[in-house]
Motif scaffolding. Structure first.
Motif, PDB file in Angstrom:
ATOM      1  N   TYR A  51     -50.140 -23.164 -50.856  1.00  0.00           N
ATOM      2  CA  TYR A  51     -51.126 -24.024 -50.201  1.00  0.00           C
ATOM      3  C   TYR A  51     -52.210 -23.167 -49.542  1.00  0.00           C
ATOM      4  N   VAL A  52     -51.799 -22.123 -48.827  1.00  0.00           N
ATOM      5  CA  VAL A  52     -52.755 -21.236 -48.162  1.00  0.00           C
ATOM      6  C   VAL A  52     -53.638 -20.543 -49.203  1.00  0.00           C
ATOM      7  N   GLU A  53     -53.034 -20.084 -50.292  1.00  0.00           N
ATOM      8  CA  GLU A  53     -53.812 -19.417 -51.340  1.00  0.00           C
ATOM      9  C   GLU A  53     -54.780 -20.376 -52.023  1.00  0.00           C
ATOM     10  N   PHE A  54     -54.373 -21.633 -52.162  1.00  0.00           N
ATOM     11  CA  PHE A  54     -55.271 -22.634 -52.752  1.00  0.00           C
ATOM     12  C   PHE A  54     -56.503 -22.837 -51.867  1.00  0.00           C
ATOM     13  N   ILE A  55     -56.289 -22.906 -50.571  1.00  0.00           N
ATOM     14  CA  ILE A  55     -57.421 -23.034 -49.633  1.00  0.00           C
ATOM     15  C   ILE A  55     -58.334 -21.813 -49.754  1.00  0.00           C
ATOM     16  N   GLN A  99     -36.234 -19.704 -50.624  1.00  0.00           N
ATOM     17  CA  GLN A  99     -37.299 -19.082 -51.401  1.00  0.00           C
ATOM     18  C   GLN A  99     -38.432 -20.049 -51.741  1.00  0.00           C
ATOM     19  N   ASP A 100     -38.106 -21.230 -52.225  1.00  0.00           N
ATOM     20  CA  ASP A 100     -39.134 -22.124 -52.743  1.00  0.00           C
ATOM     21  C   ASP A 100     -40.020 -22.737 -51.657  1.00  0.00           C
ATOM     22  N   VAL A 101     -39.428 -23.129 -50.529  1.00  0.00           N
ATOM     23  CA  VAL A 101     -40.228 -23.737 -49.463  1.00  0.00           C
ATOM     24  C   VAL A 101     -41.299 -22.773 -48.947  1.00  0.00           C
ATOM     25  N   PRO A 102     -40.954 -21.511 -48.645  1.00  0.00           N
ATOM     26  CA  PRO A 102     -42.026 -20.590 -48.228  1.00  0.00           C
ATOM     27  C   PRO A 102     -43.079 -20.364 -49.317  1.00  0.00           C
ATOM     28  N   GLU A 103     -42.650 -20.370 -50.587  1.00  0.00           N
ATOM     29  CA  GLU A 103     -43.610 -20.191 -51.678  1.00  0.00           C
ATOM     30  C   GLU A 103     -44.600 -21.343 -51.730  1.00  0.00           C
ATOM     31  N   VAL A 104     -44.125 -22.562 -51.490  1.00  0.00           N
ATOM     32  CA  VAL A 104     -45.020 -23.723 -51.490  1.00  0.00           C
ATOM     33  C   VAL A 104     -46.056 -23.584 -50.371  1.00  0.00           C
ATOM     34  N   GLY A 105     -45.592 -23.154 -49.200  1.00  0.00           N
ATOM     35  CA  GLY A 105     -46.520 -22.934 -48.095  1.00  0.00           C
ATOM     36  C   GLY A 105     -47.546 -21.862 -48.417  1.00  0.00           C
ATOM     37  N   ASN A 106     -47.090 -20.776 -49.010  1.00  0.00           N
ATOM     38  CA  ASN A 106     -48.007 -19.694 -49.391  1.00  0.00           C
ATOM     39  C   ASN A 106     -48.994 -20.159 -50.462  1.00  0.00           C
TER      40      ASN A 106
END
Length: 113
Positions: free
Chosen positions: A39-43, A30-37
């Motif tokens: 990052y994308v949302e921050f961009i 759960q947490d690893v995909p959330e971190v990736g998401n």
């Protein structure tokens, strides 16, 4: 994910016993995909902020008397977001705690049978 799991496997036996398997499962699933998401949302947020800044500068350039309104609106929006963020973070924390309890229960049940 591989890096996180490798780091867990490199723990010594004492450290590995201190970390619940449910925590590692949750981190990997759960947490690893959330971190990736995130990052994308921050961009995307940075891109949107750039667009808003360009629009604000255009509005102030074309209509200098709108400066006060353009200055107050982001402050009101920021206040709203700050108040909502506190509520949202509380809900996310409670949801995460409940999720971990379910994972702990399943792991413990599977370990007993």
């Amino acid at each position: 994910r591989v890096s996180l799991f490798t780091k867990y496997l490199n723990y010594d036996e004492h450290s590995r016993r201190r970390v619940k398997s449910s925590d590692i499962q949750t981190a990997l699933v759960q947490d690893v995909p959330e971190v990736g998401n995130c990052y994308v949302e921050f961009i995307n947020l940075i891109r949107s902020a750039g667009r808003v800044l360009i629009n604000v500068l255009f509005i102030i350039h074309k209509s200098p008397q709108a400066t006060a309104i353009v200055a107050v609106m982001p402050l009101l929006m920021g206040l709203f977001v700050a108040l909502r963020a506190v509520l949202y973070l509380n809900v996310v924390r409670v949801e995460g705690d409940k999720f971990l309890r379910v994972i702990d229960f399943v792991t413990e049940t599977c370990g007993c049978f």
